[in-house]
Design an enzyme around this catalytic site. Structure first.
Site, PDB file in Angstrom:
ATOM      1  N   ARG A   1       0.812  -1.235   0.000  1.00 21.65           N
ATOM      2  CA  ARG A   1       0.000   0.000   0.000  1.00 21.65           C
ATOM      3  C   ARG A   1       0.840   1.278   0.000  1.00 21.65           C
ATOM      4  O   ARG A   1       0.394   2.337   0.449  1.00 21.65           O
ATOM      5  CB  ARG A   1      -0.955   0.039   1.199  1.00 21.65           C
ATOM      6  CG  ARG A   1      -1.974  -1.079   1.193  1.00 21.65           C
ATOM      7  CD  ARG A   1      -3.151  -0.704   2.069  1.00 21.65           C
ATOM      8  NE  ARG A   1      -4.154  -1.730   2.018  1.00 21.65           N
ATOM      9  CZ  ARG A   1      -4.254  -2.710   2.918  1.00 21.65           C
ATOM     10  NH1 ARG A   1      -3.399  -2.771   3.931  1.00 21.65           N
ATOM     11  NH2 ARG A   1      -5.185  -3.608   2.814  1.00 21.65           N
TER      12      ARG A   1
ATOM     13  N   LYS B   1       3.421  11.090 -11.967  1.00 22.49           N
ATOM     14  CA  LYS B   1       2.561  10.195 -12.750  1.00 22.49           C
ATOM     15  C   LYS B   1       3.290   8.878 -12.924  1.00 22.49           C
ATOM     16  O   LYS B   1       4.502   8.856 -13.134  1.00 22.49           O
ATOM     17  CB  LYS B   1       2.306  10.778 -14.141  1.00 22.49           C
ATOM     18  CG  LYS B   1       1.180  11.781 -14.206  1.00 22.49           C
ATOM     19  CD  LYS B   1       0.930  12.118 -15.666  1.00 22.49           C
ATOM     20  CE  LYS B   1      -0.117  13.175 -15.846  1.00 22.49           C
ATOM     21  NZ  LYS B   1      -0.265  13.554 -17.266  1.00 22.49           N
TER      22      LYS B   1
ATOM     23  N   GLU C   1      10.714  17.366 -25.594  1.00 23.74           N
ATOM     24  CA  GLU C   1      10.039  17.790 -24.352  1.00 23.74           C
ATOM     25  C   GLU C   1      10.648  19.108 -23.834  1.00 23.74           C
ATOM     26  O   GLU C   1       9.955  19.923 -23.230  1.00 23.74           O
ATOM     27  CB  GLU C   1      10.124  16.706 -23.272  1.00 23.74           C
ATOM     28  CG  GLU C   1       9.631  15.319 -23.699  1.00 23.74           C
ATOM     29  CD  GLU C   1       8.135  15.210 -24.002  1.00 23.74           C
ATOM     30  OE1 GLU C   1       7.372  16.130 -23.666  1.00 23.74           O
ATOM     31  OE2 GLU C   1       7.740  14.180 -24.599  1.00 23.74           O
TER      32      GLU C   1
ATOM     33  N   LYS D   1       8.587  22.309 -15.421  1.00 21.92           N
ATOM     34  CA  LYS D   1       7.695  21.184 -15.112  1.00 21.92           C
ATOM     35  C   LYS D   1       7.289  21.214 -13.637  1.00 21.92           C
ATOM     36  O   LYS D   1       6.118  21.030 -13.300  1.00 21.92           O
ATOM     37  CB  LYS D   1       8.403  19.867 -15.458  1.00 21.92           C
ATOM     38  CG  LYS D   1       7.701  18.621 -14.955  1.00 21.92           C
ATOM     39  CD  LYS D   1       6.753  18.014 -15.954  1.00 21.92           C
ATOM     40  CE  LYS D   1       5.922  16.894 -15.382  1.00 21.92           C
ATOM     41  NZ  LYS D   1       5.943  15.665 -16.106  1.00 21.92           N
TER      42      LYS D   1
ATOM     43  N   GLU E   1      -3.832  17.427 -12.784  1.00 22.19           N
ATOM     44  CA  GLU E   1      -4.189  17.717 -14.178  1.00 22.19           C
ATOM     45  C   GLU E   1      -5.658  18.093 -14.396  1.00 22.19           C
ATOM     46  O   GLU E   1      -6.375  17.452 -15.153  1.00 22.19           O
ATOM     47  CB  GLU E   1      -3.801  16.517 -15.075  1.00 22.19           C
ATOM     48  CG  GLU E   1      -3.683  16.917 -16.540  1.00 22.19           C
ATOM     49  CD  GLU E   1      -3.114  15.829 -17.432  1.00 22.19           C
ATOM     50  OE1 GLU E   1      -2.248  15.075 -16.965  1.00 22.19           O
ATOM     51  OE2 GLU E   1      -3.535  15.768 -18.584  1.00 22.19           O
TER      52      GLU E   1
ATOM     53  N   ARG F   1      -1.816  21.710 -15.827  1.00 23.98           N
ATOM     54  CA  ARG F   1      -0.924  20.587 -16.205  1.00 23.98           C
ATOM     55  C   ARG F   1      -1.262  20.045 -17.599  1.00 23.98           C
ATOM     56  O   ARG F   1      -0.418  19.430 -18.247  1.00 23.98           O
ATOM     57  CB  ARG F   1      -1.003  19.477 -15.146  1.00 23.98           C
ATOM     58  CG  ARG F   1       0.034  18.392 -15.371  1.00 23.98           C
ATOM     59  CD  ARG F   1       0.217  17.498 -14.166  1.00 23.98           C
ATOM     60  NE  ARG F   1       1.230  16.502 -14.443  1.00 23.98           N
ATOM     61  CZ  ARG F   1       1.764  15.709 -13.530  1.00 23.98           C
ATOM     62  NH1 ARG F   1       1.380  15.784 -12.272  1.00 23.98           N
ATOM     63  NH2 ARG F   1       2.687  14.828 -13.862  1.00 23.98           N
TER      64      ARG F   1
ATOM     65  N   ASN G   1       0.578  18.624 -22.314  1.00 20.99           N
ATOM     66  CA  ASN G   1       0.200  17.717 -23.410  1.00 20.99           C
ATOM     67  C   ASN G   1       0.409  18.364 -24.775  1.00 20.99           C
ATOM     68  O   ASN G   1       0.063  17.772 -25.802  1.00 20.99           O
ATOM     69  CB  ASN G   1      -1.281  17.302 -23.283  1.00 20.99           C
ATOM     70  CG  ASN G   1      -1.502  16.447 -22.062  1.00 20.99           C
ATOM     71  OD1 ASN G   1      -0.582  15.784 -21.601  1.00 20.99           O
ATOM     72  ND2 ASN G   1      -2.708  16.477 -21.512  1.00 20.99           N
TER      73      ASN G   1
ATOM     74  N   HIS H   1       1.185  16.390 -27.890  1.00 19.79           N
ATOM     75  CA  HIS H   1       1.001  14.965 -27.595  1.00 19.79           C
ATOM     76  C   HIS H   1      -0.328  14.403 -28.101  1.00 19.79           C
ATOM     77  O   HIS H   1      -0.456  13.196 -28.253  1.00 19.79           O
ATOM     78  CB  HIS H   1       1.134  14.712 -26.086  1.00 19.79           C
ATOM     79  CG  HIS H   1       2.558  14.767 -25.614  1.00 19.79           C
ATOM     80  ND1 HIS H   1       3.314  15.912 -25.690  1.00 19.79           N
ATOM     81  CD2 HIS H   1       3.375  13.805 -25.100  1.00 19.79           C
ATOM     82  CE1 HIS H   1       4.531  15.659 -25.208  1.00 19.79           C
ATOM     83  NE2 HIS H   1       4.599  14.391 -24.849  1.00 19.79           N
TER      84      HIS H   1
ATOM     85  N   HIS I   1       0.841  11.420 -30.090  1.00 23.24           N
ATOM     86  CA  HIS I   1       0.597  10.017 -29.712  1.00 23.24           C
ATOM     87  C   HIS I   1       0.011   9.232 -30.880  1.00 23.24           C
ATOM     88  O   HIS I   1       0.346   8.063 -31.096  1.00 23.24           O
ATOM     89  CB  HIS I   1      -0.368   9.935 -28.518  1.00 23.24           C
ATOM     90  CG  HIS I   1       0.339  10.077 -27.206  1.00 23.24           C
ATOM     91  ND1 HIS I   1      -0.293  10.476 -26.063  1.00 23.24           N
ATOM     92  CD2 HIS I   1       1.636   9.859 -26.856  1.00 23.24           C
ATOM     93  CE1 HIS I   1       0.577  10.523 -25.067  1.00 23.24           C
ATOM     94  NE2 HIS I   1       1.751  10.152 -25.520  1.00 23.24           N
TER      95      HIS I   1
ATOM     96  N   HIS J   1       8.973   8.365 -29.637  1.00 24.38           N
ATOM     97  CA  HIS J   1       8.081   9.335 -28.996  1.00 24.38           C
ATOM     98  C   HIS J   1       8.451  10.793 -29.335  1.00 24.38           C
ATOM     99  O   HIS J   1       7.594  11.580 -29.746  1.00 24.38           O
ATOM    100  CB  HIS J   1       8.114   9.104 -27.477  1.00 24.38           C
ATOM    101  CG  HIS J   1       7.230  10.016 -26.710  1.00 24.38           C
ATOM    102  ND1 HIS J   1       5.857   9.898 -26.711  1.00 24.38           N
ATOM    103  CD2 HIS J   1       7.517  11.082 -25.918  1.00 24.38           C
ATOM    104  CE1 HIS J   1       5.339  10.859 -25.952  1.00 24.38           C
ATOM    105  NE2 HIS J   1       6.321  11.579 -25.459  1.00 24.38           N
TER     106      HIS J   1
HETATM  107  N1  GLY Z   1       4.262  14.288 -19.052  1.00 23.06           N
HETATM  108  C1  GLY Z   1       3.110  15.046 -18.804  1.00 23.06           C
HETATM  109  C2  GLY Z   1       2.774  15.187 -17.352  1.00 23.06           C
HETATM  110  O1  GLY Z   1       3.536  14.814 -16.503  1.00 23.06           O
HETATM  111  O2  GLY Z   1       1.723  15.677 -17.039  1.00 23.06           O
END
Ligand code: GLY
Length: 334
Positions: free
Chosen positions: A103, A125, A167, A206, A216, A220, A224, A227, A231, A241
């Site tokens: 956990r 993430k 990026e 970032k 997000e 945030r 994207n 992307h 994607h 990528h």
């Molecule tokens: N790579 C996009 C984010 O971390 O939100």
């Protein structure tokens, strides 16, 4: 430079040797891949190593199961610390393991690629792919620390470096015009001494976005940029990528130009910078196929979606774009 996202310490340009101090007396396990192990094992702290394979295909529940089994055999518990040393895939998997085993355990990430140092390793993430959906199973879980050591970039090959730069450009384009200008004026983007300066500034963009909107809901989403179409291009053309994101940024930039949000001159600056890095800005593709892939990616039947568009260099906003508009712009491009 040290920044904080809640309790997570983001240590920008700290030597990997600091890991020992961060672990202290705790029991630890290192999750890494064979390539990173080959180049950097001599810098690893003393701890058992779980090695995973490489490539997006290994981001599966099966890989997790194998890791959990090894952790059980090592008799690790909630007080132990997971250390992920590697690129975006290692960071995603180590993050998910630390978030779920017992956990939740302590987590330290040491991103080793340019992409992971400025983006994937920061922000909490994590996740794995399932039934063709990217990162569909995962959590938001800030690490206890992220240690960014730019000297680890010395072993990266040029293609991987270029992909990471997609990026870097993204962060500058959405939030930092000065950083964008510095990239335009930099005469050797690939030297590690220049990266020593570029990476912490880009990673700081970032960090600030994540501080503003960890889960997000708005800000945030700007990360994207490139992307949504990127994607789809990655999936259809099987491009790396970063290459796909570069094409996505240009295509999404053109939507912004058509809407009058972005000037032609700024659009050219974006294309020129990507070309200077050696990233392609165009690819032959079927607009309908791209839009179908986006629809699938978003797991929805809606005919529009919220996405970031540039409104100048260093500035972006979230707007609603219809798939029909996207298809039209992509058709005009190629
Ligand atoms: N790579 C996009 C984010 O971390 O939100």
């Amino acid at each position: 430079m040290k920044m904080n996202i809640g309790n997570c310490e983001v240590l920008l340009d700290y030597p990997i040797a600091n890991l020992e101090k961060l672990i202290g007396e705790k029991r630890a396990v290192i999750i890494t891949d064979s390539n990173v192990r080959k180049y950097h094992e001599n810098k690893f702290p003393k701890a058992p190593v779980i090695e995973i394979g490489q490539g997006e295909e290994i981001k599966t529940l099966k890989t997790l199961e194998q890791i959990y089994e090894k952790m059980l055999n090592l008799e690790l518990d909630r007080a132990s610390v997971v250390i992920g040393i590697g690129g975006g895939i290692v960071c995603d998997i180590a993050g998910f393991v630390a978030s779920t085993y017992c956990r939740g355990m302590k987590l330290i990430l040491v991103p080793t690629t340019l992409l992971a140092q400025v983006d994937a390793g920061i922000g909490g993430k994590n996740g794995v792919n399932f039934k063709g959906y990217k990162n569909i199973i995962g959590t938001f879980r800030q690490p206890d620390a992220v240690l960014v050591d730019t000297s680890l970039l010395e072993t990266l090959d040029l293609e991987e470096m270029k992909c990471g730069y997609a990026e870097v450009v993204k962060h500058a384009a959405i939030a930092d015009e000065k950083a964008f200008e510095n990239l335009e004026n930099c005469d050797d983007l690939f030297s590690v001494s220049n990266l020593k300066d570029i990476v912490p500034k880009c990673a700081a963009v970032k960090v600030n976005v994540v501080i503003a909107d960890e889960h997000e809901h708005g800000e945030r989403m700007k990360l994207n940029f490139g992307h949504t179409i990127g994607h789809a291009v990655e999936k259809i053309l099987k491009l790396p990528h970063g290459q796909a994101v570069a094409i996505g940024m240009v295509a999404e930039g053109k939507i912004a130009v058509q809407r009058g949000l972005l000037g032609e001159k700024e659009m050219s600056r974006l294309e020129n910078l990507l070309e200077k890095i050696g990233l392609g800005t165009k690819a032959k593709m079927d607009a309908k196929e791209v839009v179908d892939a986006i629809r699938h990616d978003k797991k929805r039947r809606d005919e529009s979606l919220k996405m970031p568009l540039l409104c100048g260099i260093g500035n972006a906003k979230i707007v609603e774009v219809s798939l029909e508009e996207m298809e039209r712009v992509i058709n005009d491009l190629y």
